[in-house]
Design an enzyme around this catalytic site. Structure first.
Site, PDB file in Angstrom:
ATOM      1  NE  ARG A 103      34.782  36.342  44.012  1.00  0.00           N
ATOM      2  CZ  ARG A 103      34.605  37.135  43.025  1.00  0.00           C
ATOM      3  NH1 ARG A 103      34.295  36.707  41.813  1.00  0.00           N
ATOM      4  NH2 ARG A 103      34.903  38.308  43.232  1.00  0.00           N
ATOM      5  CG  HIS A 130      33.066  42.247  46.551  1.00  0.00           C
ATOM      6  ND1 HIS A 130      34.281  41.652  46.810  1.00  0.00           N
ATOM      7  CD2 HIS A 130      32.849  42.264  44.904  1.00  0.00           C
ATOM      8  CE1 HIS A 130      34.882  41.762  45.589  1.00  0.00           C
ATOM      9  NE2 HIS A 130      34.004  41.814  44.756  1.00  0.00           N
ATOM     10  CG  ASP A 221      26.477  43.928  41.383  1.00  0.00           C
ATOM     11  OD1 ASP A 221      27.075  43.632  40.545  1.00  0.00           O
ATOM     12  OD2 ASP A 221      26.523  43.558  42.666  1.00  0.00           O
ATOM     13  CB  CYS A 261      31.208  45.790  41.255  1.00  0.00           C
ATOM     14  SG  CYS A 261      30.143  44.739  41.354  1.00  0.00           S
ATOM     15  NE  ARG A 289      38.322  44.550  43.454  1.00  0.00           N
ATOM     16  CZ  ARG A 289      37.844  43.546  43.125  1.00  0.00           C
ATOM     17  NH1 ARG A 289      36.677  43.408  42.564  1.00  0.00           N
ATOM     18  NH2 ARG A 289      38.040  42.399  44.064  1.00  0.00           N
TER      19      ARG A 289
END
Ligand code: CP
Ligand code: NVA
Length: 310
Positions: A103, A130, A221, A261, A289
């Site tokens: 990340r 992402h 988001d 998310c 996830r």
């Protein structure tokens, strides 16, 4: 040849289908308390330049449950922070690990890591994309609607990394992405060009009501992504009117589901009552996830997947 997943478009349609069916199988097995050792002795290095709850925990738990091991690597504790170059780090990590998840603030950091590693690199979020989030989101939509083809997915808010991957993913799934963002907050030109040439199905407008009017899915988001904190004051003004609240839901079908998310900023991009309401699938989305990333790891690192006899 090693495979990197830097963009959602690094997966073909066929691979996405394999990952999605493997994710739902792994989810079913886990519910029965079954944990196939598909990544026995495999190791995943996880480099986080920015904060994370879901990505970190789901990758770490996922590796453990598949019989492998994940290492949390804070760049501040690595020689990276003292100037060791990405290309040197990448080569050394390739000698120890089976894969790297990274990340980073800049997408170019991840691209460079991928260029110099001989092991798979997974984008765990950059300023541009992402992809892991979107595989999870497709799984969540599929669980809810059976098929995602031709669904109308309304994105309400910032044209950010998650929005970019969502738009690109429509080239793989066949859903339509209708983005409502204030002027100046649409996705960058490079993503739009990439989406057009991949055959993505998307529209833009500046009116949340218009975007949600025929939506099956309403997705939002944060208005202030990691790395944009200095713009917070302006952004909070510019996004006025873009909150996903009960009033906006009245303009959509009562069958529409609401996704986020996470992490959410209740009262800004989404209200408390929508997050907690009956149309929200946000907690299922968060759980997926884990399953989606386990499936992705198995595709990249595992032996041929065979659930029979597990
Ligand atoms: N959605 C997501 O990536 O969450 P984290 O930032 O907590 O990993
Ligand atoms: N767009 C958000 C997503 C966090 C998971 C960010 O980049 O901060």
């Amino acid at each position: 040849m090693k495979r990197d997943i830097l963009s959602i478009l690094d997966l073909s349609k066929e691979e996405l289908d394999v990952v999605l069916s493997s994710a739902s199988e792994l989810k079913r097995l886990r519910k029965d308390g079954k944990f196939p050792d598909l990544l026995n002795k495999k190791t995943l290095g996880m480099i986080f330049e920015k904060a994370s709850t879901r990505t970190r925990v789901s990758f770490e738990v996922g590796m453990f449950e598949l019989g492998g091991h994940a290492l949390f690597l804070n760049p501040q504790d690595m020689q990276l922070d003292r100037g060791e170059e990405i290309r040197d780090t990448a080569r050394v990590l390739s000698r120890f690990l089976s894969a790297v998840m990274i990340r980073a603030y800049k997408h170019s950091t991840i691209v460079e890591m991928a260029k110099y590693t001989t092991i798979p690199v997974i984008n765990g979020l950059s300023d541009l994309e992402h992809p892991c989030q979107i595989i999870d989101d497709i799984q969540t939509m599929k669980e809810h609607f059976g098929s995602v083809k031709n669904l109308n997915v309304a994105w309400v808010g910032d044209g950010n990394n998650v929005c970019n991957s969502l738009i690109l993913s429509s080239a793989l799934t066949g859903y339509n992405v209708n983005v409502a963002s204030p002027k100046g907050y649409l996705p960058p030109e490079g993503i739009i060009e990439m989406a057009e040439s991949a055959g993505a199905k998307f529209t833009f407008c500046n009116n949340p009501k218009e975007a949600v009017s025929d939506a099956d899915v309403i997705y939002t988001d944060t208005w202030v992504s990691m790395g944009s904190e200095e713009e917070e004051k302006d952004r909070l003004c510019d996004f006025m009117g873009y909150t996903v609240n009960n009033e906006l839901l009245k303009d959509a079908s009562s069958r529409a589901i609401v996704m986020h998310c996470l992490p959410a900023h209740r009262g800004d991009e989404i209200t408390d009552s929508v997050m907690e309401g009956s149309q929200s699938v946000i907690w299922d989305q968060a759980e997926n996830r884990l399953h989606a990333q386990k499936a992705l790891l198995v595709m990249l690192l595992g032996d041929v997947y065979d659930a029979s006899g597990v």
